[in-house]
Design an enzyme around this catalytic site. Structure first.
Site, PDB file in Angstrom:
ATOM      1  N   GLU A 479      -1.376   2.060  -4.011  1.00 19.95           N
ATOM      2  CA  GLU A 479      -0.388   2.358  -2.979  1.00 19.95           C
ATOM      3  C   GLU A 479       0.929   1.655  -3.313  1.00 19.95           C
ATOM      4  O   GLU A 479       0.950   0.447  -3.520  1.00 19.95           O
ATOM      5  CB  GLU A 479      -0.927   1.839  -1.644  1.00 19.95           C
ATOM      6  CG  GLU A 479       0.087   1.762  -0.536  1.00 19.95           C
ATOM      7  CD  GLU A 479      -0.295   0.691   0.480  1.00 19.95           C
ATOM      8  OE1 GLU A 479      -1.421   0.183   0.398  1.00 19.95           O
ATOM      9  OE2 GLU A 479       0.546   0.376   1.327  1.00 19.95           O
ATOM     10  N   ASP A 552      -3.426  -2.083   0.115  1.00 20.96           N
ATOM     11  CA  ASP A 552      -3.285  -3.458   0.584  1.00 20.96           C
ATOM     12  C   ASP A 552      -4.392  -3.806   1.559  1.00 20.96           C
ATOM     13  O   ASP A 552      -4.976  -2.931   2.193  1.00 20.96           O
ATOM     14  CB  ASP A 552      -1.918  -3.607   1.296  1.00 20.96           C
ATOM     15  CG  ASP A 552      -0.791  -3.540   0.261  1.00 20.96           C
ATOM     16  OD1 ASP A 552       0.372  -3.372   0.648  1.00 20.96           O
ATOM     17  OD2 ASP A 552      -1.121  -3.613  -0.946  1.00 20.96           O
ATOM     18  N   ASP A 554      -3.945  -5.180   4.289  1.00 18.58           N
ATOM     19  CA  ASP A 554      -3.460  -5.308   5.680  1.00 18.58           C
ATOM     20  C   ASP A 554      -3.688  -3.993   6.434  1.00 18.58           C
ATOM     21  O   ASP A 554      -4.336  -3.079   5.933  1.00 18.58           O
ATOM     22  CB  ASP A 554      -1.974  -5.668   5.676  1.00 18.58           C
ATOM     23  CG  ASP A 554      -1.169  -4.553   5.000  1.00 18.58           C
ATOM     24  OD1 ASP A 554       0.032  -4.704   4.828  1.00 18.58           O
ATOM     25  OD2 ASP A 554      -1.795  -3.525   4.634  1.00 18.58           O
ATOM     26  N   ASP A 556      -1.609  -1.621   7.360  1.00 13.32           N
ATOM     27  CA  ASP A 556      -1.038  -0.413   6.746  1.00 13.32           C
ATOM     28  C   ASP A 556      -1.956   0.090   5.644  1.00 13.32           C
ATOM     29  O   ASP A 556      -2.218   1.281   5.500  1.00 13.32           O
ATOM     30  CB  ASP A 556       0.334  -0.751   6.140  1.00 13.32           C
ATOM     31  CG  ASP A 556       1.366  -0.992   7.235  1.00 13.32           C
ATOM     32  OD1 ASP A 556       2.532  -1.274   6.924  1.00 13.32           O
ATOM     33  OD2 ASP A 556       0.963  -0.895   8.411  1.00 13.32           O
TER      34      ASP A 556
END
Ligand code: 28F
Length: 728
Positions: A479, A552, A554, A556
């Site tokens: 990503e 990631d 996180d 997102d």
């Protein structure tokens, strides 16, 4: 109604109905005139013992649903009396002591004595299963009732039941304990009224919890009131009325018929809809914007089926179609709904073509197109009703399909002709739905079309690997470009390819994957994979046997991972089934103590590593990772002098001497060596293989994440960040 003079002191009938009664009594030859019912019409089938032994067989469950069925069963009999045109008012009162009292002003349950059983019709109806003309020849024209078992089930499952009948100038009473009559039906006085009162108290030996829900009762009875135009239904919550002026005996002595005449200080709701199911459609649509002002309402008896239909389109894409058969709601629809939908589709297509609202070359509206934005109520009344399966959830009577189809088609066509403005608005709405459906399909086809993979040159963004053996080749879908850069640098070029994709897509405004796919250039991925897609898919052409999604750690990242998983689940499921799809597991923390560097992939692992490094648990717990994740940035929290832990060296830069924790917020924060050794090196990395179930869950979550309601999506992501970590 022939009243024998010994109407009420007949021979005792055991609860189970006496043997003579157990056979179906021969029909007394009734003169044509006495079409009304009487004891002869009763089919006595069996006693009540089985009901108390296996209540679930008769009321489905002894939970709240079953408890409320007791009210529905008593109410349904009063409602049937209203549907038959003999009652206009029904009163339902919740009384102290878990008692419920239902009263109607119908003809009153017959009390005459059955010739063979010598038992009053009232007693027979109250103490034998399937009693009541509903189940034999003749009998009520239409009747719903709880699985048709009659009020005797309520009697069997109540510690106490009180029945009072006003008819033929007299007032008749009988009381029961768990279904057993205390005495014969007794004439207790004269009466100039007519109707039936049933008061019962559910048996705590049967129902673990006895708590009536006012909301549930009001909603159910509101719905019922819509189904019988002009039937007045009053509901009174007198559970908190003090004193014993509501005790059955006190009530009986008072000779009071309607409790609402007591003007109790108790919550009361009254429903009476002269508009019938038309009012119901209006009620359902109250928060929507109508597409056409005039409701469609029609009622017709066709082939012995009484058909009532009301509908109105609203500015929405969902549809709400409710089916009722003999006033029983059918959540799974059935023959009446099938007939309705067939006629609706055909009628709208015919009207649209006749009025040039559909072009010659345009295809017909589909069954889905005509449902978009539709609110409709289809209510049928029919004899000898048949349902599919055990519950009354789906109507099976075949005559209902053709009756509804013909009745509705005719009436709706007339409505469209007579209301051209409404008709045009409806057809335009349906046409819009059809065009949107076709556009979405076209978009999907364009993605699936062979052509999309025409340019077989590999995409520029793909950093391919050298090996030609797909078995050892791996594709990292990374990503964002920064992580993509590190991955390209850190990888093993012989076997590892990297394809950077998309980057932040949180604000994707399109709720449909096909739109995201065409907008977000899925082409590169499909070309890199080499399998083709849709009908051209060929797994033997796959260029990498490991496809690794690296996003990631996180929120997102979790969102994007959900998107990827949904994409594979919807367009390339074979790759998941064959076990080619993986999710990379990047570390959450980098912990350094002097020269030693350790990576933690979870909070638990972080504490374990800190412990191994000699950081005491309580101090480890206070350690906060650098907010910005900058190299060496420690937490602000001061740390006391502890063995192995140094004091603050400088404000804002608290180094716990020798131990530093860095929290990775994204792959892009790692330099390429870290990315290699933690996430890409086959010797040290962790990969999670994606199962179909994982992907299915992601697909379901996709709808939440991509729902049009951005706020709740954000809330969902924030609050479910952990959950949103697809647990693959
Ligand atoms: C509070 C609950 O149960 N009301 C009812 C009637 C009226 C008749 C009836 C009921 C005869 C043998 C089928 C009277 N006169 N409210 C109620 N009201 N049942 S239940 O007859 C039962 C039939 O079995 C009734 C003439 N015909 C019918």
């Amino acid at each position: 109604m022939p009243q024998s003079k010994h109407a009420h002191d007949s021979a005792r009938s055991p609860v189970g109905g006496n043997s003579a009664a157990s056979s179906a009594p021969e029909r007394a030859n009734k003169s044509e005139s006495s079409s009304s019912y009487d004891a002869d019409a009763i089919q006595v089938l069996e006693g009540l013992e089985p009901v108390r032994k296996r209540p679930g067989m008769y009321i489905g469950t002894t939970g709240p649903e079953g408890l409320h069925h007791l009210i529905w069963e008593v109410f349904d009999n009063a409602r049937d009396e209203a549907m038959a045109g003999h009652a206009t008012e029904i009163e339902v009162a919740l009384l102290p002591g878990n008692r419920v009292r239902v009263a109607d002003n119908g003809r009153g349950i017959p009390v005459d004595i059955h010739k063979q059983t010598k038992v009053s019709a009232l007693e027979t109806i109250m103490t034998t299963l399937h009693a009541g003309g509903k189940f034999g020849g003749g009998g009520y024209k239409v009747s719903g009732g709880l699985h048709g078992v009659g009020v005797s089930v309520v009697n069997a499952l109540s510690t106490y039941l009180y029945a009072e009948v006003h008819r033929d100038g007299g007032r008749f009473v009988q009381e029961y304990d768990r279904g057993t009559p205390r005495a014969r039906v007794k004439k207790v006085g004269a009466s100039d009224q007519h109707g039936t009162i049933v008061l019962f108290e559910p048996d705590p030996d049967i129902f673990p919890t006895i708590q009536f829900s006012w909301k549930k009762i009001v909603e159910h009875l509101r719905q019922q009131a819509y189904l019988v135009p002009n039937m007045r239904v009053r509901i009174i919550d007198a559970r908190d009325v003090a004193g014993d002026d509501l005790a059955p005996s006190k009530l009986a002595r008072s000779g009071l018929y309607w409790l609402h005449e007591l003007r109790l200080d108790a919550p009361t709701v009254t429903f009476c809809f002269e508009g019938g199911i038309g009012s119901m459609v209006r009620h359902i649509n109250q928060h929507f914007k109508p597409v056409h002002p005039n409701l469609f309402v029609a009622r017709e008896v066709v082939e012995g089926v009484d058909v009532s239909i009301a509908l109105q389109y609203v500015d929405d894409i969902s549809s709400r179609v409710f089916g009722f058969a003999n006033s029983i709601y059918n959540p799974e629809g059935g023959t009446h709904i099938t007939g309705f939908k067939t006629a609706l589709t055909r009628t709208l297509n015919t009207y649209a073509r006749r009025n040039n609202l559909l072009k010659e070359k345009e295809e017909n509206f589909s069954g889905d197109d005509v449902l978009e934005g539709l609110t409709a109520v289809v209510s049928v009344l029919l004899e000898n009703i048949q349902f599919e399966g055990q519950t009354k959830a789906k109507l099976g009577s075949v005559e209902a399909r053709s009756a509804v189809e013909s009745a509705f088609a005719k009436a709706f066509d007339v409505f469209l002709e007579e209301h051209p403005t409404d008709a045009r608005a409806i057809v335009e709405k349906v046409a819009l739905a059809m065009r949107a459906r076709k556009a979405a399909k076209a978009a999907k086809d364009s993605i699936l079309r062979k052509g999309v993979l025409e340019g077989l040159t590999l995409p520029g963004k793909l950093a391919d690997c050298q090996t030609k053996s797909a078995e050892e080749a791996e594709l990292f879908i990374v990503e964002g470009d920064s992580a993509g850069g590190s991955a390209k640098q850190g990888r093993d070029r012989r076997t590892q390819a990297v394809l950077p994709m998309w980057g932040k897509i949180l604000n994707v405004e399109k709720a449909r994957l096909d739109k995201i796919v065409s907008a977000r250039g899925i082409r590169e991925l499909l070309i890199a994979l080499g399998t083709g897609i849709g009908e051209t898919f060929d797994v033997s052409k796959l260029r990498y046997h490991k496809i690794i999604i690296a996003t990631d750690a996180d929120v997102d990242g979790a969102h994007i991972r959900t998107l990827f998983l949904t994409l594979f689940y919807r367009y390339l499921p074979q790759l998941i089934q064959a076990g080619h799809l993986y999710v990379a597991q990047p570390p959450l923390y980098k912990i350094t103590k002097g020269k030693e560097v350790r990576y933690a992939y979870s909070d638990e692992e972080k504490f374990k590593i800190l412990e191994e490094m000699g950081v005491p648990q309580d101090v480890a717990a206070t350690l906060e990772v650098g907010e910005e994740g900058e190299e060496g940035e420690g937490s602000e929290a001061p740390t006391e002098e502890e063995e192995g832990v140094g004091a603050n060296e400088a404000p804002g830069k608290s180094r716990v001497s020798k131990v530093n924790i860095q929290r990775y917020k994204g792959l892009g924060e790692m330099n390429y060596e870290e990315l290699w050794e933690t996430t890409m090196d086959p010797e040290r990395r962790t990969l999670k293989q994606v199962t179909v179930e994982d992907a299915r869950e992601a697909d379901a979550m996709f709808d939440i994440l991509m729902g049009s309601d951005v706020v709740s999506r954000k809330n969902f992501i924030q609050t479910n960040a952990k959950l949103a970590e697809i647990d693959v």
